[in-house]
Design a protein around this motif. Sequence first.
Motif, PDB file in Angstrom:
ATOM      1  N   SER A   1      76.642  38.066  59.357  1.00 29.05           N
ATOM      2  CA  SER A   1      76.119  39.130  58.561  1.00 29.05           C
ATOM      3  C   SER A   1      74.825  39.944  59.231  1.00 29.05           C
ATOM      4  CB  SER A   1      75.534  38.529  56.961  1.00 29.05           C
ATOM      5  OG  SER A   1      74.606  37.548  57.561  1.00 29.05           O
ATOM      6  N   LYS A   2      74.953  39.810  60.515  1.00 26.84           N
ATOM      7  CA  LYS A   2      74.150  40.724  61.286  1.00 26.84           C
ATOM      8  C   LYS A   2      72.477  40.459  61.017  1.00 26.84           C
ATOM      9  CE  LYS A   2      77.336  44.393  62.128  1.00 26.84           C
ATOM     10  NZ  LYS A   2      78.341  44.051  61.080  1.00 26.84           N
ATOM     11  N   LEU A   3      72.240  39.067  60.569  1.00 26.71           N
ATOM     12  CA  LEU A   3      70.634  38.697  60.827  1.00 26.71           C
ATOM     13  C   LEU A   3      70.346  38.598  62.092  1.00 26.71           C
ATOM     14  CD1 LEU A   3      70.548  36.353  57.712  1.00 26.71           C
ATOM     15  CD2 LEU A   3      69.693  38.609  57.609  1.00 26.71           C
ATOM     16  N   ASN A   4      69.104  38.753  62.315  1.00 29.87           N
ATOM     17  CA  ASN A   4      68.643  38.731  63.788  1.00 29.87           C
ATOM     18  C   ASN A   4      67.358  37.884  64.356  1.00 29.87           C
ATOM     19  OD1 ASN A   4      66.634  40.604  63.070  1.00 29.87           O
ATOM     20  ND2 ASN A   4      67.098  42.396  64.375  1.00 29.87           N
ATOM     21  N   VAL A   5      66.528  37.398  63.060  1.00 29.20           N
ATOM     22  CA  VAL A   5      65.347  36.475  63.428  1.00 29.20           C
ATOM     23  C   VAL A   5      65.829  35.303  62.691  1.00 29.20           C
ATOM     24  CG1 VAL A   5      62.960  36.264  63.285  1.00 29.20           C
ATOM     25  CG2 VAL A   5      63.916  38.555  63.854  1.00 29.20           C
ATOM     26  N   LEU A   6      65.568  34.009  63.516  1.00 29.05           N
ATOM     27  CA  LEU A   6      65.488  32.930  62.993  1.00 29.05           C
ATOM     28  C   LEU A   6      64.057  32.516  63.014  1.00 29.05           C
ATOM     29  CD1 LEU A   6      67.176  30.301  61.981  1.00 29.05           C
ATOM     30  CD2 LEU A   6      66.710  29.193  64.341  1.00 29.05           C
ATOM     31  N   HIS A   7      63.597  32.484  61.818  1.00 29.01           N
ATOM     32  CA  HIS A   7      62.063  31.898  61.646  1.00 29.01           C
ATOM     33  C   HIS A   7      62.010  30.421  61.577  1.00 29.01           C
ATOM     34  CE1 HIS A   7      58.219  31.859  59.030  1.00 29.01           C
ATOM     35  NE2 HIS A   7      58.282  30.982  59.973  1.00 29.01           N
ATOM     36  N   TRP A   8      61.532  29.814  62.821  1.00 30.91           N
ATOM     37  CA  TRP A   8      61.730  28.274  62.635  1.00 30.91           C
ATOM     38  C   TRP A   8      60.593  27.567  62.231  1.00 30.91           C
ATOM     39  CZ3 TRP A   8      63.550  25.325  67.815  1.00 30.91           C
ATOM     40  CH2 TRP A   8      63.919  23.659  67.417  1.00 30.91           C
ATOM     41  N   HIS A   9      60.504  27.243  61.097  1.00 34.46           N
ATOM     42  CA  HIS A   9      59.569  26.411  60.522  1.00 34.46           C
ATOM     43  C   HIS A   9      59.480  24.960  60.999  1.00 34.46           C
ATOM     44  CE1 HIS A   9      56.098  26.057  57.548  1.00 34.46           C
ATOM     45  NE2 HIS A   9      56.540  24.696  57.262  1.00 34.46           N
TER      46      HIS A   9
ATOM     47  N   ASN B   1      66.547  36.563  67.765  1.00 37.64           N
ATOM     48  CA  ASN B   1      65.560  36.032  68.248  1.00 37.64           C
ATOM     49  C   ASN B   1      64.966  34.850  67.317  1.00 37.64           C
ATOM     50  OD1 ASN B   1      64.049  37.765  70.472  1.00 37.64           O
ATOM     51  ND2 ASN B   1      64.611  39.325  69.055  1.00 37.64           N
ATOM     52  N   VAL B   2      64.262  33.767  68.035  1.00 33.73           N
ATOM     53  CA  VAL B   2      63.691  32.711  67.388  1.00 33.73           C
ATOM     54  C   VAL B   2      62.248  32.747  67.227  1.00 33.73           C
ATOM     55  CG1 VAL B   2      63.586  30.344  67.207  1.00 33.73           C
ATOM     56  CG2 VAL B   2      65.714  31.304  68.013  1.00 33.73           C
ATOM     57  N   MET B   3      61.831  32.790  66.204  1.00 34.36           N
ATOM     58  CA  MET B   3      60.162  32.824  65.882  1.00 34.36           C
ATOM     59  C   MET B   3      59.674  31.390  65.746  1.00 34.36           C
ATOM     60  SD  MET B   3      57.880  35.135  63.483  1.00 34.36           S
ATOM     61  CE  MET B   3      58.406  34.560  61.774  1.00 34.36           C
ATOM     62  N   PRO B   4      58.892  30.858  66.391  1.00 33.80           N
ATOM     63  CA  PRO B   4      58.515  29.510  66.000  1.00 33.80           C
ATOM     64  C   PRO B   4      57.192  29.439  64.820  1.00 33.80           C
ATOM     65  CG  PRO B   4      57.308  29.986  68.108  1.00 33.80           C
ATOM     66  CD  PRO B   4      58.327  31.287  67.582  1.00 33.80           C
ATOM     67  N   GLU B   5      57.007  28.465  64.269  1.00 37.13           N
ATOM     68  CA  GLU B   5      55.704  28.615  63.227  1.00 37.13           C
ATOM     69  C   GLU B   5      55.187  27.264  63.625  1.00 37.13           C
ATOM     70  OE1 GLU B   5      56.581  29.183  59.097  1.00 37.13           O
ATOM     71  OE2 GLU B   5      54.569  28.746  58.726  1.00 37.13           O
ATOM     72  N   LEU B   6      53.609  27.263  63.369  1.00 37.57           N
ATOM     73  CA  LEU B   6      52.628  26.313  63.509  1.00 37.57           C
ATOM     74  C   LEU B   6      51.845  26.768  62.023  1.00 37.57           C
ATOM     75  CD1 LEU B   6      50.695  25.602  66.757  1.00 37.57           C
ATOM     76  CD2 LEU B   6      52.857  24.415  65.648  1.00 37.57           C
ATOM     77  N   ASP B   7      52.201  26.012  61.129  1.00 40.22           N
ATOM     78  CA  ASP B   7      51.501  26.186  59.770  1.00 40.22           C
ATOM     79  C   ASP B   7      50.151  25.582  59.841  1.00 40.22           C
ATOM     80  OD1 ASP B   7      51.012  27.206  57.415  1.00 40.22           O
ATOM     81  OD2 ASP B   7      52.850  26.665  56.687  1.00 40.22           O
ATOM     82  N   VAL B   8      49.102  26.409  60.172  1.00 43.32           N
ATOM     83  CA  VAL B   8      47.578  25.769  60.127  1.00 43.32           C
ATOM     84  C   VAL B   8      46.896  26.831  59.529  1.00 43.32           C
ATOM     85  CG1 VAL B   8      47.947  24.734  62.556  1.00 43.32           C
ATOM     86  CG2 VAL B   8      47.078  27.058  62.424  1.00 43.32           C
ATOM     87  N   PRO B   9      45.646  25.896  58.761  1.00 42.43           N
ATOM     88  CA  PRO B   9      45.388  24.503  59.056  1.00 42.43           C
ATOM     89  C   PRO B   9      46.080  23.633  57.819  1.00 42.43           C
ATOM     90  CG  PRO B   9      43.532  25.566  58.006  1.00 42.43           C
ATOM     91  CD  PRO B   9      44.571  26.670  58.280  1.00 42.43           C
TER      92      PRO B   9
ATOM     93  N   LEU C   1      65.748  34.765  58.484  1.00 43.63           N
ATOM     94  CA  LEU C   1      66.223  33.591  57.729  1.00 43.63           C
ATOM     95  C   LEU C   1      65.212  32.622  58.315  1.00 43.63           C
ATOM     96  CD1 LEU C   1      67.956  31.713  56.158  1.00 43.63           C
ATOM     97  CD2 LEU C   1      69.123  31.296  58.124  1.00 43.63           C
ATOM     98  N   LEU C   2      64.386  31.815  57.469  1.00 44.49           N
ATOM     99  CA  LEU C   2      63.622  30.576  57.734  1.00 44.49           C
ATOM    100  C   LEU C   2      64.394  29.517  57.493  1.00 44.49           C
ATOM    101  CD1 LEU C   2      59.947  30.150  56.678  1.00 44.49           C
ATOM    102  CD2 LEU C   2      61.656  28.352  55.767  1.00 44.49           C
ATOM    103  N   ILE C   3      64.237  28.662  58.276  1.00 42.99           N
ATOM    104  CA  ILE C   3      64.654  27.083  58.365  1.00 42.99           C
ATOM    105  C   ILE C   3      63.451  26.211  58.506  1.00 42.99           C
ATOM    106  CG2 ILE C   3      66.968  27.708  58.749  1.00 42.99           C
ATOM    107  CD1 ILE C   3      66.615  26.126  61.417  1.00 42.99           C
ATOM    108  N   ASP C   4      63.525  25.244  57.811  1.00 45.17           N
ATOM    109  CA  ASP C   4      62.339  24.294  57.670  1.00 45.17           C
ATOM    110  C   ASP C   4      62.981  22.816  58.368  1.00 45.17           C
ATOM    111  OD1 ASP C   4      60.622  22.468  56.737  1.00 45.17           O
ATOM    112  OD2 ASP C   4      60.798  23.044  54.532  1.00 45.17           O
ATOM    113  N   THR C   5      62.530  22.497  59.404  1.00 48.26           N
ATOM    114  CA  THR C   5      62.675  21.152  59.945  1.00 48.26           C
ATOM    115  C   THR C   5      61.812  20.031  59.800  1.00 48.26           C
ATOM    116  OG1 THR C   5      62.241  21.688  62.112  1.00 48.26           O
ATOM    117  CG2 THR C   5      64.450  22.159  61.657  1.00 48.26           C
ATOM    118  N   SER C   6      60.820  20.219  58.854  1.00 49.01           N
ATOM    119  CA  SER C   6      59.933  19.130  58.584  1.00 49.01           C
ATOM    120  C   SER C   6      60.442  18.561  57.626  1.00 49.01           C
ATOM    121  CB  SER C   6      58.458  19.675  58.665  1.00 49.01           C
ATOM    122  OG  SER C   6      57.474  18.929  58.316  1.00 49.01           O
TER     123      SER C   6
END
Lengths: 571, 571
Positions: A242-250, A296-304, A218-223
Amino acid sequence: MEHRGVAAAALICILGFFEASKLRTVEGNGAPRAQLSSILDVNGDWHVHAGDNGGFIEMEIIGELEKVDVKIWPMPVEVVLGEKPLYLDGHTFKFEVANLPSVPDTLAKAFVRYHAIIFSLHAQHSGSSSPALTKLIVTLGSQNEELQYGVDESYMLDVRDSSDSNVAYLEALTVYGALRGLETFSQLTSYNFTSKSVQIRRTPCFIKDFPRFPYRGLLIDTSRHYQPVTSIKRVLDSMAYSKLNVLHWHIVDEQSFPIEIPSYPLLWNGAYSYAERYTMDDAREIVEYARLRGINVMPELDVPGHAASWGVGYPELWPTSKCIEPLDVSSNFTFDVINGIIEDFRTVFPFKFAHLGGDEVDTGCWERTSHIQNWLNVRNITAKDAYADFVVRAQDIAIKHGYVPVNWEETFHTFSSRLKKETVVHNWFQSGTCAQAVKKGFSCILSDQSSWYLDHLDATWDKFYETEPFSNIENKDEQDLMLGGEVCMWGETADESNILQTIWPRAAAAAERLWSTLEYTKVGHTQAVSRFQHFRCLLNRREIPAAPIFYGSRFAYGRSSPYGPGSCFKQ
Amino acid sequence: MEHRGVAAAALICILGFFEASKLRTVEGNGAPRAQLSSILDVNGDWHVHAGDNGGFIEMEIIGELEKVDVKIWPMPVEVVLGEKPLYLDGHTFKFEVANLPSVPDTLAKAFVRYHAIIFSLHAQHSGSSSPALTKLIVTLGSQNEELQYGVDESYMLDVRDSSDSNVAYLEALTVYGALRGLETFSQLTSYNFTSKSVQIRRTPCFIKDFPRFPYRGLLIDTSRHYQPVTSIKRVLDSMAYSKLNVLHWHIVDEQSFPIEIPSYPLLWNGAYSYAERYTMDDAREIVEYARLRGINVMPELDVPGHAASWGVGYPELWPTSKCIEPLDVSSNFTFDVINGIIEDFRTVFPFKFAHLGGDEVDTGCWERTSHIQNWLNVRNITAKDAYADFVVRAQDIAIKHGYVPVNWEETFHTFSSRLKKETVVHNWFQSGTCAQAVKKGFSCILSDQSSWYLDHLDATWDKFYETEPFSNIENKDEQDLMLGGEVCMWGETADESNILQTIWPRAAAAAERLWSTLEYTKVGHTQAVSRFQHFRCLLNRREIPAAPIFYGSRFAYGRSSPYGPGSCFKQ
């Protein structure tokens, strides 16, 4: 993993046994009414629906409760159910670990959580009802509590008939498999309004379960909107259900840069305000909170391309003050900052993957900026080449720090031959990207915007359910490159006040697609309707404001309000 | 109550000192942008807003943080603030009670709650910052923990300058006054991102406070949609944050009868489903949960008009099976059931008031039912007389069981001379009812549907703020009959998934009208805008999904989603 010898053969094996949909439409004389499914409650002798119809009252006696089965979401791989109830006394019921000198911290905390979930929905009668279940004993294959990509999440749950034993068993290779089993166990329980105690309605019960895909995100967007730490924790709570297992942290985007980066301490000057920020310790706390739920938490840097907010603290990252993204490709400082961020991230985010973005890059800004155009000319490269250079250089930095890079699909479509071979392609824009990517040997994550973007409010839950990661991928080696999928909660119009009902219940439809067997889910959403309604009401009871599924006679859009008065189980 | 001698005279008395609104509108080149108010954060040296404008990025440097004051909602009666910060170390800070041998249970539990509220928003630095506040010492005038209508809720809060003391004081006559003071104390705190600890930014700080009205209510409706017990508890949590003190629980209506009534155990057969019910013990738990937050619970039986669901269990309560409300006025059984319900309620709801409804009674059903028409003929009374008889007979039953009856305004307009003199008239339908009622010597509660109905989504917060209980009531004796007011969250389109964002933040605007001085609130909503935005973000941080205040350049409708990306403090 040893199977404790429940006499499964004597029971009905019910893979695919759960009710087929029995949808029927009830129309009043006035406005269209919600579709009613078979009644979903796991116990009871009657059911009545009193509806409001244009000022007159219409009473519909739906009659005897249909004998529907225990509702579990997502559907386990194998379920065997008997017919006898068992009661749990909240004052005496215990979780235990069988084979270890001490209870692993992850499980000890989960025991407290699930005890509260199971026993806090209604006041408990102080006496005990019989026959009673006194314990759930957990047997672990390993005491290792490290959470990494691909960790074993399988479990077996064995709740005996009371004549056999008043103890139930949960076996798992890892604490994370045990967490999945505890969630399932909690979904077996319901409240009995006669005995005023919690029950498991149908025993003996044997469940064998494991996920179809290792990446269920699941992606969340804190920007676009800051989410308070408390809000992110509630998202994590809800994911575990619901047994999701990755938080994609945008985490960051062009609008704001809310996180502390010790290496470049002015970066979070790009936050919306003084208060709308995360410290590194906040991020650590979020990662640990997630780990305790097997996420798990996956961080994102959305470059460039999506990085204008970086220049609030360091304006030299901007090509010019008027043309502020993509980040200045001609400056080594840009890559120093990326290196600093990823180095700092490595102290917080232990996940295998880091997301480097790479989408929606408009290189026109570079071409219009004289010092960058000069830099391109000297090197005799195009702006498009520079885009590839940028992405690959960022990948090198991530790999150097021990991350496997993930990039949005534009990078694959634009310069697939230059991407590092371990790159994970993240689909979003067009259907079929994953089929192309795995054919070229890349791993892929599916997030098709037409069906798995939660901010697309008109994407109804059936679309989420029907989206298939193996679509047009038939070769087994290519299928193995499909890590799974992810639903995306972009934050342009979602803040703390509506994020949860925008995510739920639709994300759960994708969660079942990603967890349950293809053999089960390929039958389609219709067979899942009443169980899905039941899960939505379960989320509501657990303080997760999942939105209605129906709006009148059609499926509801995301975060819809109820159409009119009625039962949670029908809306 | 002794004032501990803070040198108040040396400081600025700021009744009415908080910032007047400094609204300005920022328009980009593209779509209209949200109005921006003065920055609301209580600390910091900079503020930057990066907005998205049609694909191009516009950076607005808003510049130095304006020196705005601590934001408290609702506005206390008197606030005196200094200029020095004080830090609180979450690991060592304590609440204590000064003058009692043991801490009253109500306060002991509140100390745990407020410690979590104050210290859980961000990770705390383990070392202590100085100067530090080590304790808040509570002095109580009484150890009595009974909550009743009109209980004293006043308090004084005295946070010294660190050069004077590292201890702060809270004085109250009752534990309920202390609860209000703890809420205010929590709102004085904020997170300092430099020291990474909690601070009170401006000390010394002296606050003297008490409510304007003793009745500050919120109605919830669990008949149109069932609300899980967990959901009702969260509503109660949120009420305490704006110092509301009455939960008007509209438990049953024509659509469903969710509550257990031991005297008539088939009544809750009228629930929507087996699971959508409350046991008596659930209700007791809700009442106790409310009491611990200084909130009374007022139950409602809406008779005779909104009661069709009663007949699911006891069809003899219906005039006929086709004409099922109002309840059969000709049958003594009807009143036996009302007596049974109120008798059972008395074991659960200790509040002074019980609400008996009485609204929207269409007596046509009685006239069309032959046995009831015969009964009217024998008595030589009209159906309207019978309506009055019904209401008064229900009032007698309530009074017999020790309740003061509350009725919706139709009863007052239709037969005021027959109402018991102690009747509380509950306005909803037309403006001016309370002025009429108090003139006739009745008490009154204001819930004007044009401005205080939360289900009216187009009633924006400024309308909630501007509604004045003393409108057209100038006589002091008549003003004394105004108990206060109540905002109403009718449940036709509100279930667990959206109730909180429909209630908040608009209910808080009414809460300030009901708590703060008329001298302050009569200035109007404009002076409160930035403080209101701040309170909305505070609710969000506390996991209460209060909806945005602005939608573009206008005030947002109820439960609106954000208009676009942006800071919580501006939306």
